[in-house]
Design an enzyme around this catalytic site. Sequence first.
Site, PDB file in Angstrom:
ATOM      1  N   HIS A  64     -46.894  22.820  18.639  1.00  0.00           N
ATOM      2  CA  HIS A  64     -47.124  24.043  18.894  1.00  0.00           C
ATOM      3  C   HIS A  64     -48.175  24.669  17.943  1.00  0.00           C
ATOM      4  O   HIS A  64     -47.898  25.534  16.749  1.00  0.00           O
ATOM      5  CB  HIS A  64     -46.641  24.785  19.635  1.00  0.00           C
ATOM      6  CG  HIS A  64     -45.652  25.664  18.436  1.00  0.00           C
ATOM      7  ND1 HIS A  64     -45.886  26.917  17.943  1.00  0.00           N
ATOM      8  CD2 HIS A  64     -43.925  24.925  18.049  1.00  0.00           C
ATOM      9  CE1 HIS A  64     -44.745  26.912  17.550  1.00  0.00           C
ATOM     10  NE2 HIS A  64     -43.647  25.951  17.246  1.00  0.00           N
ATOM     11  N   ASP A 175     -45.247  27.007  10.893  1.00  0.00           N
ATOM     12  CA  ASP A 175     -44.053  26.381  11.664  1.00  0.00           C
ATOM     13  C   ASP A 175     -45.372  27.175  12.948  1.00  0.00           C
ATOM     14  O   ASP A 175     -44.751  28.274  12.926  1.00  0.00           O
ATOM     15  CB  ASP A 175     -42.571  27.394  11.802  1.00  0.00           C
ATOM     16  CG  ASP A 175     -42.212  27.177  13.327  1.00  0.00           C
ATOM     17  OD1 ASP A 175     -42.504  26.452  14.444  1.00  0.00           O
ATOM     18  OD2 ASP A 175     -41.027  27.825  13.697  1.00  0.00           O
ATOM     19  N   GLU A 207     -44.774  28.582  21.528  1.00  0.00           N
ATOM     20  CA  GLU A 207     -43.885  28.021  22.079  1.00  0.00           C
ATOM     21  C   GLU A 207     -43.001  28.946  22.068  1.00  0.00           C
ATOM     22  O   GLU A 207     -41.660  28.108  22.078  1.00  0.00           O
ATOM     23  CB  GLU A 207     -44.372  26.742  21.532  1.00  0.00           C
ATOM     24  CG  GLU A 207     -42.776  26.184  21.012  1.00  0.00           C
ATOM     25  CD  GLU A 207     -41.642  26.696  20.443  1.00  0.00           C
ATOM     26  OE1 GLU A 207     -40.653  25.398  19.963  1.00  0.00           O
ATOM     27  OE2 GLU A 207     -42.016  27.266  19.111  1.00  0.00           O
ATOM     28  N   GLU A 208     -42.713  30.126  21.404  1.00  0.00           N
ATOM     29  CA  GLU A 208     -42.527  30.725  20.271  1.00  0.00           C
ATOM     30  C   GLU A 208     -42.068  32.087  21.623  1.00  0.00           C
ATOM     31  O   GLU A 208     -41.283  32.569  21.278  1.00  0.00           O
ATOM     32  CB  GLU A 208     -43.255  31.603  18.989  1.00  0.00           C
ATOM     33  CG  GLU A 208     -43.035  31.271  18.414  1.00  0.00           C
ATOM     34  CD  GLU A 208     -41.514  30.429  17.386  1.00  0.00           C
ATOM     35  OE1 GLU A 208     -40.783  30.612  17.810  1.00  0.00           O
ATOM     36  OE2 GLU A 208     -42.210  29.482  16.808  1.00  0.00           O
ATOM     37  N   ASP A 230     -42.569  19.414  15.168  1.00  0.00           N
ATOM     38  CA  ASP A 230     -42.445  20.733  14.923  1.00  0.00           C
ATOM     39  C   ASP A 230     -41.005  20.645  13.620  1.00  0.00           C
ATOM     40  O   ASP A 230     -40.371  20.206  13.895  1.00  0.00           O
ATOM     41  CB  ASP A 230     -41.496  21.793  16.510  1.00  0.00           C
ATOM     42  CG  ASP A 230     -41.807  23.195  16.208  1.00  0.00           C
ATOM     43  OD1 ASP A 230     -41.574  23.128  15.504  1.00  0.00           O
ATOM     44  OD2 ASP A 230     -41.798  23.543  17.627  1.00  0.00           O
ATOM     45  N   HIS A 319     -38.926  30.622   9.677  1.00  0.00           N
ATOM     46  CA  HIS A 319     -39.650  32.435  10.197  1.00  0.00           C
ATOM     47  C   HIS A 319     -39.897  33.265   9.112  1.00  0.00           C
ATOM     48  O   HIS A 319     -38.619  34.344   9.751  1.00  0.00           O
ATOM     49  CB  HIS A 319     -38.547  32.355  11.035  1.00  0.00           C
ATOM     50  CG  HIS A 319     -38.603  32.093  13.124  1.00  0.00           C
ATOM     51  ND1 HIS A 319     -38.430  32.259  13.676  1.00  0.00           N
ATOM     52  CD2 HIS A 319     -39.284  30.896  12.839  1.00  0.00           C
ATOM     53  CE1 HIS A 319     -39.079  31.424  15.155  1.00  0.00           C
ATOM     54  NE2 HIS A 319     -39.499  30.507  14.172  1.00  0.00           N
TER      55      HIS A 319
END
Length: 354
Positions: A64, A175, A207-208, A230, A319
């Site tokens: 993604h 990510d 995706e998030e 991922d 993150h």
Amino acid sequence: MDEPHRDFLERLLTTPSPSGFEADVQRHWVEYVSEFADEVRTDEYGNAVAVVEGGDPAVAFTGHADEIGMMVNSVDDDGYIHPSRVGGTDRTVTKGQHVEIHTEEGVVRGVVGQTAIHLRDTDEDEIEDVSEQHIDIGAESEAEARELVDVGDPITFDTPVRDLQGTRMAARGMDNRVGIWVSAEAARRAAEADVDATIYAVSTVQEELGKQGAKMVGFDLPVDAAVAVDVTHAVDSPDIGSEDDEHGEVELGGGPVVARGSSNHPEVVRAVREAGDAKDLPVQLQASGRSTGTDADAFYTSQGGIPSLNLGLPNRYMHTPVEVIDTDDLDAAADLLAAFADESSGRDEFSVEI
């Protein structure tokens, strides 16, 4: 990792792409895969698919393109920007950061304000939610700020790509720009090796925000299996500890991670592991007793069930603006997926025998 492919990775990592605003990074990805793919297409929301034609089976390698971030939610009377989250932004790492606000006229730079330690009662320190924090762009009034930004403009951390020791690298947005790098590179390596299988390299959006792009793509993607690449949590840092039973045993530099259980189809798991053994590639294992939280969860319920696998790339500090990966893991993942396509050539399905 050799220089041209390292350059591609850096282009992906340095191109802002908060969820819902992925077009710029998708352009880089499409440009790269167009050099070897037989067909490249995009849809209305910016999902991108590259096809390397071959025979059976048809397999998808997906990642993604979007990253977490913030966006302009409001502007107060004094010209301060009040943000809202885009995806799972961590409020504990936002304050005191340099940010970039991406407007139609260009980038506006700012900082997330943090009261100096001298002026706070540190015994009662609390971390406000992102929506309660503020961004200082240097404006002296609401009118001045509104001349520069609009509500809904996306915001990213202004964090450069940094080489650490050896093959370790730090940046924001690993990510999941590393995942779309692997999806493209695996397809390129399979094409270069003249693999008989048909390859679909996929770079999804949003995706998030709930795997939305994968739901769109999975609706009619004509494949026999899908591997969603991922990041996954490396547990070899002091804040977690490599002996923490709860979080598994994934290590940075130990190779890509094959998840087992839940959405991970046992025949695809077996085929990928066997391909790794055949090519003597490092593979780590991870238990997945619940949903993976990746695009694999969307693909495996599409079209009545696409045999799917979540292939993890070890990542420290997920993150945050300082995610850390090992580029050797990325190369090994690309080689593993190309080997999987090669070893699966001629296979017509991945069904579970009952």
